[in-house]
Design an enzyme around this catalytic site. Structure first.
Site, PDB file in Angstrom:
ATOM      1  N   THR A  87     -36.555 -68.741  31.459  1.00  0.00           N
ATOM      2  CA  THR A  87     -37.553 -69.766  31.758  1.00  0.00           C
ATOM      3  C   THR A  87     -38.914 -69.112  31.999  1.00  0.00           C
ATOM      4  OG1 THR A  87     -38.001 -71.693  33.142  1.00  0.00           O
ATOM      5  CG2 THR A  87     -37.137 -69.753  34.259  1.00  0.00           C
ATOM      6  N   THR A 116     -33.328 -70.429  31.164  1.00  0.00           N
ATOM      7  CA  THR A 116     -33.933 -71.742  31.037  1.00  0.00           C
ATOM      8  C   THR A 116     -32.938 -72.819  31.477  1.00  0.00           C
ATOM      9  OG1 THR A 116     -34.697 -73.378  29.443  1.00  0.00           O
ATOM     10  CG2 THR A 116     -33.254 -71.690  28.588  1.00  0.00           C
ATOM     11  N   SER A 117     -33.451 -73.865  32.128  1.00  0.00           N
ATOM     12  CA  SER A 117     -32.561 -74.967  32.526  1.00  0.00           C
ATOM     13  C   SER A 117     -32.011 -75.680  31.293  1.00  0.00           C
ATOM     14  CB  SER A 117     -33.307 -75.957  33.417  1.00  0.00           C
ATOM     15  OG  SER A 117     -34.411 -76.502  32.714  1.00  0.00           O
ATOM     16  N   GLU A 118     -32.727 -75.562  30.167  1.00  0.00           N
ATOM     17  CA  GLU A 118     -32.266 -76.237  28.955  1.00  0.00           C
ATOM     18  C   GLU A 118     -31.141 -75.474  28.258  1.00  0.00           C
ATOM     19  OE1 GLU A 118     -35.908 -77.096  26.910  1.00  0.00           O
ATOM     20  OE2 GLU A 118     -36.138 -78.988  27.941  1.00  0.00           O
ATOM     21  N   HIS A 137     -34.240 -74.809  20.364  1.00  0.00           N
ATOM     22  CA  HIS A 137     -34.899 -76.050  20.779  1.00  0.00           C
ATOM     23  C   HIS A 137     -36.398 -75.806  20.848  1.00  0.00           C
ATOM     24  CE1 HIS A 137     -36.494 -79.276  23.109  1.00  0.00           C
ATOM     25  NE2 HIS A 137     -36.747 -78.490  24.137  1.00  0.00           N
TER      26      HIS A 137
HETATM   27 ZN   LIG Z   1     -38.146 -78.938  25.565  1.00  0.00          ZN
END
Ligand SMILES: [Zn+2]
Length: 294
Positions: A87, A116-118, A137
């Site tokens: 992140t 990253t939280s994603e 992404h």
């Molecule tokens: Zn995004």
């Protein structure tokens, strides 16, 4: 797996393998299931994959497909782990030490940075589709414009889109970084390698990071081209249905995912005679394009 040190000629052969490979699957050669996270993180495979992620991250940033610290990239390594971007780092500034090793539950096992939280989105794709070996992404402007409307560019207009992607899916809006957000893509990842995330961006999966980045490029270009074509003010010229069937037969032969193949009970049958020759020519054209011979 392809990496940043692969010379141009080898990249052409890699492209050819991409076109002919069944199932979008490639696996690391030397890692063993029992290898510790530290052994995996320090392996030559991990080094190559880190460089491939960094190279793809730079391409995303240079093409303005990411903004600020946005976007994220991950890749499977071994059967139990993924390497992922951290992140709060621009995808244009990634260094090898920034890349984290995570298990499939999102626990960081090696690397000093926060993931990253994603990553939850990526892990949901890996768990839902074993053919997904790399996930990307990002927020390309033209594709994200479609994501804001909840619509996809229509099929039947652009050959690259038909061959490498087919119908894109649209996942409903959820708050980014949450498990609920990650699960929005679950119904689509089996048959769609490109998914619009409503009001957010896109996510693509492939067999390698490089190929996932190619899908992003192809989709963004398709969205842009479609919007430009609409502005010309002339009727759009559709690829004839018979030729779409040829493309679907080609995709079936290549093992490329396409929701139109999954949805029909009667799968397209590879043509014979003159039609088969036409299909061979189409394969040759696609391969020539990939090898940059045309
Ligand atoms: Zn995004």
């Amino acid at each position: 797996m392809q990496h940043s040190a692969v010379p141009e000629a080898e990249q052409g052969r890699e492209a050819l393998r991409f076109a002919s490979q069944a199932g979008f699957v490639s696996k690391p050669k030397t890692l063993k299931a029992e290898d510790s996270p530290q052994a995996v993180a320090c392996s030559p495979e991990a080094d190559l994959l880190r460089h491939e992620i960094i190279r793809a991250g730079r391409k995303l940033w240079e093409r303005q497909y990411v903004d600020g610290n946005g976007g994220n990239i991950s890749v499977r390594i071994g059967s139990r782990y993924v390497l992922c971007t951290p992140t709060m780092v621009s995808k244009g500034d990634l260094e090898p030490d920034d890349i984290c090793l995570s298990d499939l539950e999102g626990n960081i096992l090696a690397g000093d940075r926060l993931r990253t939280s994603e990553l939850l989105l990526h892990l949901e794709i890996y768990k839902s589709n074993p053919r997904a070996c790399a996930v990307m992404h990002c927020h390309p402007p033209y594709a994200t414009a479609f994501a804001v409307t909840g619509a996809t560019p229509p099929n039947g207009l652009i050959t690259e889109y038909e061959i490498f992607i087919g119908p894109a899916a649209v996942a409903p809006y959820e708050t980014p970084g949450t498990q609920a957000f990650a699960e929005t893509v679950r119904p689509f990842v089996e048959d769609h390698n490109t998914i619009l995330l409503t009001n957010h961006g896109i996510v693509c999966w492939a067999d390698t990071v490089t190929h996932a980045e190619w899908l992003v490029e192809i989709f963004e270009t398709c969205c842009k081209t479609y919007l430009l074509a609409r502005q010309i003010g002339q009727p759009l010229s559709l690829i004839p249905d018979s030729k779409i069937k040829e493309i679907l037969a080609l995709k079936q032969r290549m093992g490329l995912p396409d929701a139109r193949l999954a949805g029909c009970s009667e799968k397209p049958v590879a043509p014979r005679g003159k039609d088969a020759a036409d299909l061979e020519r189409l394969v040759e054209q696609v391969v020539a394009r990939l090898e940059e011979r045309d």
